[in-house]
Design a protein around this motif. Structure first.
Motif, PDB file in Angstrom:
ATOM      1  N   PRO A   1     -47.098   6.902 -46.664  1.00 34.98           N
ATOM      2  CA  PRO A   1     -46.600   5.525 -46.876  1.00 34.98           C
ATOM      3  C   PRO A   1     -45.561   5.398 -47.980  1.00 34.98           C
ATOM      4  CG  PRO A   1     -48.964   5.487 -46.510  1.00 34.98           C
ATOM      5  CD  PRO A   1     -48.571   6.932 -46.598  1.00 34.98           C
ATOM      6  N   ALA A   2     -45.534   6.357 -48.921  1.00 29.15           N
ATOM      7  CA  ALA A   2     -44.506   6.292 -49.962  1.00 29.15           C
ATOM      8  C   ALA A   2     -43.108   6.422 -49.371  1.00 29.15           C
ATOM      9  CB  ALA A   2     -44.740   7.380 -51.005  1.00 29.15           C
ATOM     10  N   LEU A   3     -43.007   7.067 -48.194  1.00 23.19           N
ATOM     11  CA  LEU A   3     -41.705   7.197 -47.534  1.00 23.19           C
ATOM     12  C   LEU A   3     -41.185   5.839 -47.080  1.00 23.19           C
ATOM     13  CD1 LEU A   3     -42.349  10.388 -45.362  1.00 23.19           C
ATOM     14  CD2 LEU A   3     -41.179  10.237 -47.562  1.00 23.19           C
ATOM     15  N   PHE A   4     -42.109   4.914 -46.766  1.00 19.52           N
ATOM     16  CA  PHE A   4     -41.683   3.581 -46.331  1.00 19.52           C
ATOM     17  C   PHE A   4     -40.966   2.860 -47.468  1.00 19.52           C
ATOM     18  CE2 PHE A   4     -45.795   3.752 -43.644  1.00 19.52           C
ATOM     19  CZ  PHE A   4     -45.199   4.643 -42.774  1.00 19.52           C
ATOM     20  N   VAL A   5     -41.474   3.025 -48.700  1.00 17.83           N
ATOM     21  CA  VAL A   5     -40.805   2.430 -49.855  1.00 17.83           C
ATOM     22  C   VAL A   5     -39.505   3.181 -50.142  1.00 17.83           C
ATOM     23  CG1 VAL A   5     -41.078   1.707 -52.244  1.00 17.83           C
ATOM     24  CG2 VAL A   5     -43.065   1.834 -50.756  1.00 17.83           C
ATOM     25  N   GLY A   6     -39.505   4.491 -49.918  1.00 18.56           N
ATOM     26  CA  GLY A   6     -38.294   5.278 -50.119  1.00 18.56           C
ATOM     27  C   GLY A   6     -37.147   4.795 -49.254  1.00 18.56           C
ATOM     28  N   ALA A   7     -37.461   4.221 -48.082  1.00 18.38           N
ATOM     29  CA  ALA A   7     -36.403   3.669 -47.229  1.00 18.38           C
ATOM     30  C   ALA A   7     -35.672   2.540 -47.940  1.00 18.38           C
ATOM     31  CB  ALA A   7     -37.003   3.183 -45.912  1.00 18.38           C
ATOM     32  N   GLY A   8     -36.408   1.780 -48.760  1.00 18.96           N
ATOM     33  CA  GLY A   8     -35.765   0.712 -49.519  1.00 18.96           C
ATOM     34  C   GLY A   8     -34.770   1.240 -50.519  1.00 18.96           C
ATOM     35  N   PHE A   9     -35.126   2.324 -51.216  1.00 18.80           N
ATOM     36  CA  PHE A   9     -34.192   2.931 -52.162  1.00 18.80           C
ATOM     37  C   PHE A   9     -32.971   3.492 -51.433  1.00 18.80           C
ATOM     38  CE2 PHE A   9     -38.111   3.076 -54.684  1.00 18.80           C
ATOM     39  CZ  PHE A   9     -37.643   2.610 -55.906  1.00 18.80           C
ATOM     40  N   GLY A  10     -33.169   3.920 -50.182  1.00 21.57           N
ATOM     41  CA  GLY A  10     -32.057   4.505 -49.433  1.00 21.57           C
ATOM     42  C   GLY A  10     -30.998   3.509 -49.024  1.00 21.57           C
ATOM     43  N   VAL A  11     -31.355   2.235 -48.896  1.00 21.82           N
ATOM     44  CA  VAL A  11     -30.380   1.222 -48.462  1.00 21.82           C
ATOM     45  C   VAL A  11     -30.066   0.226 -49.576  1.00 21.82           C
ATOM     46  CG1 VAL A  11     -31.114   1.409 -46.059  1.00 21.82           C
ATOM     47  CG2 VAL A  11     -32.196  -0.283 -47.547  1.00 21.82           C
ATOM     48  N   MET A  12     -30.494   0.518 -50.801  1.00 19.25           N
ATOM     49  CA  MET A  12     -30.301  -0.433 -51.887  1.00 19.25           C
ATOM     50  C   MET A  12     -28.826  -0.626 -52.225  1.00 19.25           C
ATOM     51  SD  MET A  12     -32.518  -0.577 -55.380  1.00 19.25           S
ATOM     52  CE  MET A  12     -31.915   1.036 -55.901  1.00 19.25           C
ATOM     53  N   ASP A  13     -27.982   0.389 -51.954  1.00 18.87           N
ATOM     54  CA  ASP A  13     -26.559   0.248 -52.259  1.00 18.87           C
ATOM     55  C   ASP A  13     -25.844  -0.629 -51.245  1.00 18.87           C
ATOM     56  OD1 ASP A  13     -27.002   2.093 -50.248  1.00 18.87           O
ATOM     57  OD2 ASP A  13     -25.212   3.271 -50.725  1.00 18.87           O
ATOM     58  N   SER A  14     -26.470  -0.868 -50.085  1.00 19.43           N
ATOM     59  CA  SER A  14     -25.867  -1.730 -49.070  1.00 19.43           C
ATOM     60  C   SER A  14     -26.967  -2.561 -48.410  1.00 19.43           C
ATOM     61  CB  SER A  14     -25.128  -0.882 -48.018  1.00 19.43           C
ATOM     62  OG  SER A  14     -24.515  -1.696 -47.050  1.00 19.43           O
TER      63      SER A  14
ATOM     64  N   ILE B   1     -35.604  -6.939 -51.011  1.00 16.33           N
ATOM     65  CA  ILE B   1     -34.361  -6.627 -51.709  1.00 16.33           C
ATOM     66  C   ILE B   1     -33.176  -7.292 -51.008  1.00 16.33           C
ATOM     67  CG2 ILE B   1     -35.325  -4.440 -52.510  1.00 16.33           C
ATOM     68  CD1 ILE B   1     -33.488  -2.983 -50.610  1.00 16.33           C
ATOM     69  N   ARG B   2     -33.286  -7.533 -49.705  1.00 18.48           N
ATOM     70  CA  ARG B   2     -32.234  -8.277 -49.013  1.00 18.48           C
ATOM     71  C   ARG B   2     -32.248  -9.737 -49.445  1.00 18.48           C
ATOM     72  NH1 ARG B   2     -31.942  -8.398 -43.012  1.00 18.48           N
ATOM     73  NH2 ARG B   2     -29.912  -9.287 -43.612  1.00 18.48           N
ATOM     74  N   VAL B   3     -33.447 -10.301 -49.604  1.00 19.56           N
ATOM     75  CA  VAL B   3     -33.547 -11.682 -50.069  1.00 19.56           C
ATOM     76  C   VAL B   3     -33.020 -11.785 -51.497  1.00 19.56           C
ATOM     77  CG1 VAL B   3     -35.137 -13.570 -50.571  1.00 19.56           C
ATOM     78  CG2 VAL B   3     -35.475 -12.166 -48.528  1.00 19.56           C
TER      79      VAL B   3
END
Length: 393
Positions: A299-312, A334-336
């Motif tokens: 499940p930590a990978l699910f949060v890692g997806a957020g870090f992966g798109v944080m620049d866009s 993070i989109r909100v």
């Protein structure tokens, strides 16, 4: 009604089981002490550092450097004769036709003061070189000023401050804390009860579904509390650092929509993660020797997806991940926070997440029922698969 009373009773027990106010207070005090030490460590280290004598052969006078005492000399040979006896280093500065000046610091042993001398003298020699070119002060200032490059985001709201830009990172860090906290607490709660052989007695009083739901409720609330604590500590650190640095205290702008969306997605996302972990942890007989323990870190990978798109955060991939239920609890907040997300969009994503959480919870109950009473061995992957899809095992 009785079912919800059982779930609330178990949830309260699990929350109180891990929430110890003395431990919380001690942790906060310890963090404050470590933070104070980290702030004052540099100053303490500099104040306790001995003053180093450095022999200098240079065509001009050097600027003052902390804990360094220059000893001007006219020739290099007498300076090197003092190395290791009266001086800790010998600094030679000579004109260079290409670079303007060439500096060489010779010392017997490596030490931290040498890097400090190098950093400060490089900037000084650069200014000295510009001064030798007979440039005016305006020309020197122009050379030291980099070209202006401004990025303008054409939105209706005002330009985002640095604190607003850091807000998505704060949200993701807090969610990551909640996910890792869920991993540790759920693993501890379930495997300890299995090893203590209290499962049969508990199952005579409550159903597996009530037992697991109570654990999910209590541990989710505890992890949500940890997330809020981490956010408060980070904000306090930002305030203290701003005050120490003499800067204006700059806090991110937070609105009701952001607070509501973040709270709902974090709460339901943690409940979904805890349901996964509860079902899987029940199949682990001994966490110290099981090869399946590492699987609970997925499940930590699910949060890692957020870090992966944080620049866009408004890109196509971020939009897809904000609707995909396994990653939406980390990406949609993070989109909100970035802005530009309609209320119906995050409500629709939340509805999908709610439905997915219900499905995962139902499958996890079946897996929990299979594994909670198995001792001495772990169910095979085939049995676990049949339990997840509702087949008889």
């Amino acid at each position: 009604m009785k079912r919800w009373q059982q779930i609330m009773r178990i949830g309260g027990f699990e929350f109180r089981r891990f929430f110890k106010w003395k431990q919380e207070l001690f942790s906060l005090v310890l963090m404050a002490v470590l933070f104070a030490i980290s702030i004052g460590w540099g100053e303490l280290k500099t104040s306790l550092e001995e003053t180093h004598q450095v022999a200098v052969v240079a065509p001009f006078e050097l600027p003052a450097v902390a804990n360094i005492e220059w000893q001007a000399m006219t020739e290099a040979e007498p300076a090197f004769a003092l190395l290791g006896k009266e001086v800790a280093g010998v600094l030679l500065i000579e004109p260079d036709p290409q670079q303007g000046y060439r500096a060489e610091l010779v010392a017997l042993n490596s030490a931290g003061w040498q890097g400090r001398v190098q950093t400060q003298l490089q900037a000084f020699l650069q200014q000295q070189k510009l001064g030798d070119m007979n440039l005016s002060e305006e020309q020197i200032a122009a050379l030291n000023t980099p070209p202006s490059f401004t990025v303008i985001i054409q939105r209706d709201e005002e330009a985002a401050s640095s604190a607003d830009k850091a807000l998505p990172s704060l949200i993701l860090v807090s969610i990551m804390v909640g996910v890792f906290g869920s991993f540790g607490l759920m693993m501890t709660a379930i495997t300890q009860e299995k090893q203590q052989r209290v499962t049969e007695q508990l199952l005579t009083l409550i159903t597996p579904g009530e037992w697991m739901d109570g654990k999910i409720l209590g541990i989710t609330l505890h992890c949500l509390k940890s997330m809020v604590t981490v956010l408060v500590i980070i904000v306090l650190v930002i305030v203290v650092m701003s005050v120490i640095g003499g800067d204006a205290v700059e806090l991110p702008s937070i609105n009701l929509e952001l607070v509501l969306a973040t709270l709902l997605f974090a709460l339901l996302g943690l409940a979904m993660i805890n349901a996964m972990m509860a079902g899987f942890a029940a199949t682990i007989d001994d966490p110290n020797h099981s090869g399946r323990t590492a699987m609970m870190l997925i499940p930590a990978l699910f949060v890692g997806a957020g870090f992966g798109v944080m620049d866009s955060p408004q890109g196509l991939l971020a939009q897809i991940l904000s609707w995909f239920p396994l990653t939406s609890f980390a990406v949609m907040p993070i989109r909100v926070a970035d802005g530009g997300v309609a209320w119906w969009e995050w409500l629709g994503s939340f509805a999908v997440l709610m439905l997915t959480t219900y499905v995962i919870r139902s499958a996890a109950v079946r897996l929990f029922r299979l594994g909670i009473t198995m001792y001495g061995k772990e169910p095979s992957w085939r049995l676990m698969g049949r339990a997840l899809i509702g087949r008889r095992v």
